[in-house]
Design a protein around this motif. Structure first.
Motif, mmCIF file in Angstrom:
data_model
loop_
_atom_site.group_PDB
_atom_site.id
_atom_site.type_symbol
_atom_site.label_atom_id
_atom_site.label_comp_id
_atom_site.label_asym_id
_atom_site.label_seq_id
_atom_site.Cartn_x
_atom_site.Cartn_y
_atom_site.Cartn_z
ATOM 1 N N ASP A 136 -3.646 6.132 6.207
ATOM 2 C CA ASP A 136 -3.787 4.733 6.633
ATOM 3 C C ASP A 136 -5.146 4.541 7.305
ATOM 4 O O ASP A 136 -5.894 3.616 6.989
ATOM 5 N N HIS B 112 0.490 6.445 0.496
ATOM 6 C CA HIS B 112 1.348 7.506 1.013
ATOM 7 C C HIS B 112 1.953 8.376 -0.088
ATOM 8 O O HIS B 112 2.996 8.991 0.088
ATOM 9 N N HIS C 68 0.822 -1.220 0.000
ATOM 10 C CA HIS C 68 0.000 0.000 0.000
ATOM 11 C C HIS C 68 0.854 1.267 0.000
ATOM 12 O O HIS C 68 0.368 2.343 -0.297
HETATM 13 FE FE LIG Z 1 0.694 3.071 5.777
#
Ligand SMILES: [Fe+2]
Ligand code: FES
Lengths: 162, 424
Positions: B365, B217, B212
C-alpha cells in the motif's frame, strides 16, 4: 571480570552470523532458510525491552513457514514494494558472548543496515540478539531478535529481511 | 507552490474538486495543505484515542490534532482531557513520552506545573510576578472532547456539532465494529507506525478502495491459506460501499462478516480449529467459543470516519498529516480486554501478517501511495478520477446511497466533505 581475548567460541559465532548477514545481502535465501532450527523464531519487536514476544505485538514474529513466505514474497515479482527488492548492506559489530554452555550460545551485537531503493537511501540501526545451537555437524540459529533503535517510532516500509 | 490557487475561495476550490474527479494539486500544494490544517483539522472532530489507551486515572498519551501536539489525559475523576502540549510560559512541550502515568506535567524549562486537567498548579519563584500572575487563565489550552463508545474525539471548534450528530449513520457501523471483542471490553493491543512520502488524502482514499485489493495485495493472497484467499475474493461477494454523510463511508468487503453475532452455527474455519480447541480446553462453552473464534478474524468492513480514522477489520488505522508530502499511519491492533490469551495472540499474529512496516500488505500500500505522490508531480492539467461506479449507484436499506464494492463512492463522499469544509 577477566575477559579472554582468545575465545575461539566468539570467533566461531561471529563468523557464523557474518555468514548469515552475507547471505541476506546477497539474496542466497535457500541457504539462509537452512540456517535455522525447526522451532526457531525471527523476531522484530515493537516495544523496547519486551521479552514475552508471543504476547506482544511485533513487526515480525516468524516461524519457519513465515520465513519461507517472506522469501517467497521477495522473489515473487508481484509485490510492488519488493519489485525490485531493496539492495541492502549490513554491518555487524560490537559482539559480546552473553552465555555459552557448549550446546547453546547467546550472542549480542549491533547491526547497521543501509537500504537503497528507487533512488532513496535509508538506514536502520539495531541491537541484535542471537541464540545459536551447536549440533555435531553445524551451528544453527534458534532465535534472532532485532531491536531497532527506533522500533517504537514510525518506520518506512521494509519489504526485505532486517 | 508557484501555481497556488490560494487565497482559498469557493471558485478555486471548485476548480480543484468536482463531484467525480479532483486535481493532483490536492496532493502537492503546500499552501493548500496549510489551509486544510486550519479549515479541516482545526474545525471538525478528530479522533485522538481509544479509551483503553488511557484506561486509568493518571494515564496519558501523546497525540496530534492537525499539526498541533496534544496530550490526552484521564484525571483523578476519570474525566478525559485533550490538552495542547505547549507550556503557557514560553511554549516548551510539557511532555515528550508517548504514553504513561503521571500526577502532573512539569515543564522542563522553568518548572511550571500543570495538573491532569491542564490547570496551572505550580510556578517556581513566583514573587517576581508580585501576585499578579493570573494562574486561572494560564492552564494548558484545552480542546472540546466527546466520545462515542470508547472512541475519543477532540476539536478546537467550540461551534462544532455534537459528536453523535457528526457521526450520524456511522454510529450503527461503530456498534457493529465493536462486536469484534466478543463481549469483552475492546482494548488496544499495541501499534505499528510508519511514514510514507505522500499526502494524507492518498491514504484517506485507500481505506475505501477495494478496487486495489486483489491487485496490490496479490502477494499476500498468494502466500496466505486457501480459506483466507477465498474470504478475500471480495469482488465476487456482493459487497458494497455506502455514503454515511459528513464524509464518512463504509466499505463492506465480506457481507457475511458484517454482524459477528450472527451465523454462530456456521462451521469453524479450518485455520481457527486449533484456537477453538484451546478455548474449549479452557472451559468456555460452545457458544462462547464460537463467538470468540468468529470475532478473532475481525469484521468484514472498513468504516471510514472523516478525516483521520479507519475502523478496519480488526484494527484502527489512524492517519496523521505531517506535511504536504509526508503522512504517518498508525495501525492499532485490537483485542479482548481480559479475554483468552490464545484469542488475543491469534489477533496479534493476524495483525503482524498484514499490517505495519514489515507486514505482507502495508508496504505494498505504502509503495503505491508513494507512486501516486510522485506521479502527481506530472500532468498538472489531468484529473484524478473518482467516478468508478458512479453510474450505477443505488439506495440501500437505511436510505443511504450505495455503490458496488469497488465503487469510488467513499472517496466522492470524503471529497464532498473536504470541499464543504474548505469553502466554509
Ligand atoms: Fe491496501
Ligand atoms: S517554557 Fe515552560 S516554564 Fe518556561
Amino acid at each position: 571480570m577477566a575477559v579472554s581475548t582468545k575465545s575461539d567460541a566468539l570467533l566461531e559465532l561471529m563468523t557464523f552470523v557474518w555468514l548469515e548477514a552475507d547471505r541476506l545481502d546477497h539474496a542466497q535465501y535457500d541457504d539462509w532458510l537452512a540456517m535455522w532450527t525447526p522451532q526457531a523464531r525471527y523476531i522484530v519487536p515493537v516495544e523496547p525491552g519486551v521479552t514475552d514476544y508471543e504476547a506482544h505485538l511485533n513487526y515480525a514474529y516468524d516461524d519457519h513457514s513465515m520465513r519461507q513466505k517472506r522469501v517467497e514474497r521477495m522473489l515473487s515479482g508481484v509485490s510492488v514494494s519488493a519489485s525490485p527488492v531493496a539492495r541492502t548492506i549490513r554491518s555487524l559489530s560490537r559482539f559480546r558472548l552473553l552465555s555459552d554452555d557448549g550446546t547453546t550460545a547467546e550472542l549480542r551485537c549491533m547491526q547497521h543496515l543501509t537500504e537503497f531503493r528507487r533512488g532513496r537511501e535509508r538506514t536502520y540501526s539495531a541491537d541484535v540478539e542471537f541464540r545459536i545451537k551447536r549440533t555435531a555437524a553445524e551451528l544453527l540459529l534458534d532465535q534472532k531478535v532485532i531491536r531497532l533503535i527506533n522500533a517504537d517510532h514510525a518506520l518506512g516500509a521494509i519489504s526485505y529481511i532486517l | 507552490m508557484s501555481n497556488s490557487l490560494l487565497p482559498v475561495d469557493g471558485s478555486s476550490i471548485d476548480a480543484m474538486v468536482k463531484p467525480d474527479r479532483a486535481k493532483g494539486t490536492l496532493y502537492t500544494d503546500p499552501a493548500l495543505f496549510n489551509e486544510e490544517m486550519s479549515r479541516i483539522f482545526a474545525k471538525t472532530w478528530i479522533w485522538v484515542a481509544h479509551e483503553s489507551e488511557i484506561a486509568n486515572p493518571g494515564d496519558y498519551k501523546m497525540a496530534s490534532v492537525g499539526l498541533e501536539p496534544v496530550i490526552v489525559t484521564r484525571d483523578r475523576k476519570s474525566q478525559i482531557h485533550v490538552l495542547v502540549n505547549r507550556c503557557r510560559h514560553r511554549a516548551a512541550t510539557v511532555c515528550e513520552v508517548h504514553k504513561g502515568k503521571t500526577n502532573s506535567f512539569v515543564c522542563p524549562y522553568h518548572g511550571w506545573a500543570y495538573a491532569l486537567d491542564g490547570s496551572l498548579r505550580g510556578v517556581p519563584y513566583d514573587e517576581s510576578y508580585a501576585g499578579k500572575l493570573e494562574r486561572g487563565n494560564l492552564g494548558l489550552k484545552s480542546l472540546r472532547v466527546e466520545q462515542y463508545r470508547g472512541l475519543v474525539f477532540a476539536t478546537f471548534n467550540e461551534d462544532a456539532e455534537p459528536l453523535v450528530d457528526f457521526l450520524g449513520p456511522a454510529r450503527k457501523w461503530i456498534d457493529l465494529f465493536l462486536k469484534q471483542s466478543a463481549d469483552y471490553p475492546l482494548v488496544a493491543l499495541g501499534e505499528h507506525k510508519f511514514v510514507f512520502p505522500g499526502n494524507w488524502k492518498i491514504q484517506l482514499e485507500n481505506t475505501t478502495d477495494a478496487y486495489h485489493f486483489p491487485l496490490v495485495h496479490k502477494t499476500f493472497l498468494n502466500v496466505t491459506d486457501s480459506e483466507t484467499e477465498e474470504l478475500f475474493d471480495i469482488m465476487n461477494k456482493g459487497g458494497w460501499v455506502e455514503d454515511l454523510g459528513n464524509g464518512h463511508s463504509v466499505m463492506v468487503m465480506m457481507p457475511e462478516l458484517v454482524d459477528l453475532e450472527e451465523d454462530l452455527e456456521a462451521p469453524i474455519p479450518h485455520k481457527f480449529a486449533d484456537l477453538a480447541e484451546e478455548l474449549r480446553a479452557e472451559g468456555h462453552d460452545e457458544t462462547k467459543v464460537r463467538r470468540i473464534v468468529r470475532a478473532v478474524g475481525g469484521t468484514g468492513f472498513n468504516l471510514n470516519l472523516f478525516p483521520n480514522l479507519g475502523c478496519s477489520a480488526a484494527f484502527f488505522r489512524v492517519l496523521q498529516p505531517i506535511s504536504v508530502n509526508a503522512t504517518e499511519v498508525r495501525h492499532i491492533a485490537l483485542g479482548m480486554g481480559g479475554g483468552p490469551a490464545a484469542a488475543n495472540q491469534a489477533r496479534l499474529r493476524i495483525h503482524e501478517f498484514f499490517q505495519g512496516p514489515m507486514g505482507f500488505g502495508s508496504p505494498d500500500d505504502s509503495e503505491v501511495w508513494d507512486r501516486v505522490q510522485h506521479g502527481a508531480q506530472g500532468g498538472g492539467d489531468l484529473w484524478i478520477m473518482l467516478n468508478r461506479s458512479l453510474e450505477n449507484e443505488t439506495v440501500g436499506e437505511d436510505g443511504q446511497v450505495r455503490g458496488d464494492v469497488s465503487s469510488e463512492l467513499g472517496m466522492r463522499t470524503a471529497y464532498r466533505q473536504w470541499k464543504k469544509l474548505m469553502e466554509a
